[in-house]
Design an enzyme around this catalytic site. Structure first.
Site, PDB file in Angstrom:
ATOM      1  N   SER A 160      15.565 -41.852  -8.312  1.00 29.25           N
ATOM      2  CA  SER A 160      15.987 -41.717  -7.365  1.00 29.25           C
ATOM      3  C   SER A 160      16.210 -40.469  -6.448  1.00 29.25           C
ATOM      4  O   SER A 160      16.396 -39.765  -5.251  1.00 29.25           O
ATOM      5  CB  SER A 160      17.378 -42.163  -7.025  1.00 29.25           C
ATOM      6  OG  SER A 160      18.831 -41.292  -7.795  1.00 29.25           O
ATOM      7  N   LYS A 179      23.297 -37.043  -7.298  1.00 27.15           N
ATOM      8  CA  LYS A 179      22.517 -37.236  -6.024  1.00 27.15           C
ATOM      9  C   LYS A 179      22.909 -36.245  -4.999  1.00 27.15           C
ATOM     10  O   LYS A 179      23.383 -34.761  -5.937  1.00 27.15           O
ATOM     11  CB  LYS A 179      23.287 -38.185  -4.796  1.00 27.15           C
ATOM     12  CG  LYS A 179      23.733 -39.628  -5.425  1.00 27.15           C
ATOM     13  CD  LYS A 179      22.466 -40.261  -5.226  1.00 27.15           C
ATOM     14  CE  LYS A 179      22.139 -42.146  -5.878  1.00 27.15           C
ATOM     15  NZ  LYS A 179      21.024 -42.740  -6.301  1.00 27.15           N
TER      16      LYS A 179
END
Length: 258
Positions: free
Chosen positions: A50, A91
């Site tokens: 990701s 993230k």
């Protein structure tokens, strides 16, 4: 009397003192660097894609332990949140409490408080066009929270997939465990701070002390090796000199005897 005072082992006292000092300083730097690093940093392994291309699957990263209120836009952080599975997740922070973050403007860029943000780490999608999100959204981040996206906007399960939950996909600052500073495997070094967020209020964060730490550890190890090698090297040189002297003397005796 000669002023060159030598020790029993055949090498100068000054050299012995300096080599001992080098070992002592090296140990302080080497061990101190490790202890300081263990207090400031936590290693993590990146389990998913990701955050590609910034962080590849299986990358080993060093993340500095920080408080949530130290985090700035653009930082890559490690956090845990019950709504995200309560496991360490990596993230990028794209908006903080009070920001309105939206996507996408005409050029496909993310906007924060109406200001387009350049994100050079994003990869092109279908058709070769770089867009900050495959789905449009607009969120005002609650006070004390962070809105987080993965760098691979085409596969990442991030704040966009949690927008129907409390906080509209954002997480509390208190959920932050650490801020990623460097990639140690594969060796990419320091993580670049994204300048696209620099013009927003609060600016971007400064890198942590990971490079001085690594420098101290490397310098300490080198000093220990050099200091520890001094004695054996000098003794070896002394033996070689003695052998050459003995050989020369024997040769001279042979010539005299002929």
């Amino acid at each position: 009397m000669s002023g060159n005072i030598r020790t029993k082992g055949g090498h100068g006292r000054l050299g012995s003192v300096l080599s001992g000092l080098a070992v002592a300083v090296g140990c302080v730097l080497f061990l101190g660097g490790f202890v300081w690093g263990a207090l400031l940093y936590q290693p993590y392994s990146v389990p998913t894609d990701s955050m590609t291309p910034t962080l590849d699957v299986g990358s080993k990263i060093l993340a500095q332990r920080v408080e949530g209120d130290e985090v700035r836009r653009g930082d890559v952080v490690v956090f845990t949140d019950p709504l995200w599975g309560n496991v360490p997740t990596v993230k990028r922070v794209v908006a903080t409490g009070g920001d309105t973050v939206a996507c996408c403007e005409t050029d496909g860029r993310l906007t924060v408080n109406g200001k387009p943000v350049d994100e050079p780490y994003l990869r092109p999608g279908a058709g070769g066009r770089v867009i900050a999100s495959g789905t449009d959204f607009s969120v005002t981040v609650p006070a004390g929270n962070l809105f987080l996206l993965g760098d691979d906007r085409h596969t990442s399960l991030d704040s966009r997939t949690h927008m129907e939950e409390a906080g509209q996909g954002s997480v509390p600052r208190s959920s932050v465990i650490a801020r990623v500073d460097a990639v140690i495997w594969p060796a990419k070094g320091l993580l670049d701070r994204p300048t696209g967020f620099a013009g927003l209020p609060g600016g971007i964060s400064e890198p942590g002390p990971v490079m001085p730490l690594l420098g101290a550890i490397a310098a300490g190890g080198l000093l220990v090796l050099l200091g520890g090698a001094y004695g054996p090297v000098v003794r070896l040189a002394g033996r070689l000199t003695e052998r050459r002297s003995t050989g020369t003397a024997a040769g001279a005796r042979e010539k005299v005897g002929t």
